[in-house]
Design an enzyme around this catalytic site. Sequence first.
Site, PDB file in Angstrom:
ATOM      1  N   GLU A 183      63.511 -31.645  -7.941  1.00 57.21           N
ATOM      2  CA  GLU A 183      64.443 -30.790  -7.399  1.00 57.21           C
ATOM      3  C   GLU A 183      64.083 -29.503  -7.130  1.00 57.21           C
ATOM      4  O   GLU A 183      64.379 -28.803  -6.048  1.00 57.21           O
ATOM      5  CB  GLU A 183      65.783 -30.422  -8.580  1.00 57.21           C
ATOM      6  CG  GLU A 183      66.497 -31.807  -9.165  1.00 57.21           C
ATOM      7  CD  GLU A 183      65.864 -32.552  -9.890  1.00 57.21           C
ATOM      8  OE1 GLU A 183      64.579 -32.318 -10.247  1.00 57.21           O
ATOM      9  OE2 GLU A 183      66.526 -32.917 -11.023  1.00 57.21           O
TER      10      GLU A 183
ATOM     11  N   CYS B 136      59.531 -30.220 -11.181  1.00 54.66           N
ATOM     12  CA  CYS B 136      60.354 -31.395 -11.074  1.00 54.66           C
ATOM     13  C   CYS B 136      60.924 -31.521  -9.676  1.00 54.66           C
ATOM     14  O   CYS B 136      60.446 -30.788  -8.859  1.00 54.66           O
ATOM     15  CB  CYS B 136      61.699 -30.940 -11.915  1.00 54.66           C
ATOM     16  SG  CYS B 136      61.575 -30.885 -13.530  1.00 54.66           S
TER      17      CYS B 136
END
Length: 137
Positions: free
Chosen positions: A62, A60
């Site tokens: 993040e 991801c």
Amino acid sequence: MAKQTKTIHSKALLAKARAMRKRAYAPYSKYTVGAALLGKSGKVYLGCNVENASYGLAICAERNAVAQAVAAGEREFDAIAISASGPAPVPPCGMCRQTLAEFMPPETPVFSENHHGKQAHWTVGELLPYAFTKRFF
Ligand code: THU
């Protein structure tokens, strides 16, 4: 990247996440995500999602941003911004919440926007109450 001020506005952080989204490698889900992480130093670290033909290997945006920051020597952060498509501003997935909780105190803000600029924000503690952290060791 030039040093940013610590008081960077959430809008500016979201703009960086939005720009980073264009770098996403998401040929399978077509769901592109960008993240911008504000370090205590004032520097901003960027990440996008990176998928794989072996689907489970996707990283991801993040966690990618956190990995970039840690690799650059920074481990404390004041905020993170996320930009993605979809009907509503996306909150980080469960795995990313755990990663954010490792490096950010519960009051740290998480800003998010969808591709229409609709915004939402939470704190790390709201997203992952009772996080498992090194305090339990
Ligand atoms: N994804 C992120 O990058 N961040 C999120 O907060 C949610 C999900 C990515 C993982 C995968 O590449 C795609 O979005 C669809 O799940």
